[in-house]
Write a protein that holds these residues in place. Structure first.
Motif: not given
Length: 175
Positions: A114-121
């Motif tokens: 149910n979650l979308k993928l997000y990144t903050d490398r």
């Protein structure tokens, strides 16, 4: 990867200068303005928290190597499914240096649906919020203001947590 910076407090500071308490919601009074730093979606496109205005946002910072983060991820996934229709958006942002290459297999392996993928490398958004420990979760109201922080892992499906979030879901936006 170390997130504890020498000049940064161990936990975010509240408006009165006190540190947020690990293991409980700590409100910001007054709320903090919407952070400006961008982060990336699964396609590598830039996203900002302003993109979610109108929803109550549960902004969770996690990493695949963080055992407490791994433990709470299924409850964040369930929270999104349970309260999405009420206007809640769980934005789970991976701080893994390998970004999507590390986060996507983690979501598949753990059954996140149910979650979308997000990144903050580079941890820019996390640092703007003065984050120092993982997992750390911020709650933004419908106007995009940061209203509270939760440091440490929790069961996001608990009655107590949902009651706290409902305060913001039931409130009308100021604008």
């Amino acid at each position: 990867m170390a997130f504890l910076l020498a000049a940064a407090p161990l936990t975010p500071s509240l408006a009165d200068g006190t540190a947020a308490k690990p293991g409980d919601f700590s409100p910001f009074d007054p709320p903090l303005p919407t952070p400006n730093e961008d982060f990336q979606n699964a396609l590598g496109d830039k996203v900002t928290l302003a993109d979610f205005k109108g929803q109550v946002v549960v902004l969770n910072f996690w990493a695949s190597w963080c055992a407490p983060c791994v433990a709470e991820m299924p409850t964040l996934d369930a929270l999104q499914a349970d309260l999405a229709e009420a206007g809640l958006k769980v934005v789970a942002v991976s701080l893994d240096r390998d970004g999507i290459k590390k986060a996507a297999p983690f979501f598949r392996r753990t059954g996140v649906k149910n979650l979308k993928l997000y990144t903050d490398r580079m941890s820019d958004l996390f640092q703007e919020l003065k984050g120092a420990a993982l997992p750390t979760t911020y709650v933004l109201d419908r106007d995009g203001k940061v209203v509270s922080v939760y440091i440490g892992a929790t069961d996001w499906s608990s009655v107590k947590v949902k009651a706290e979030l409902r305060k913001y879901l039931d409130a009308k936006p100021a604008g």
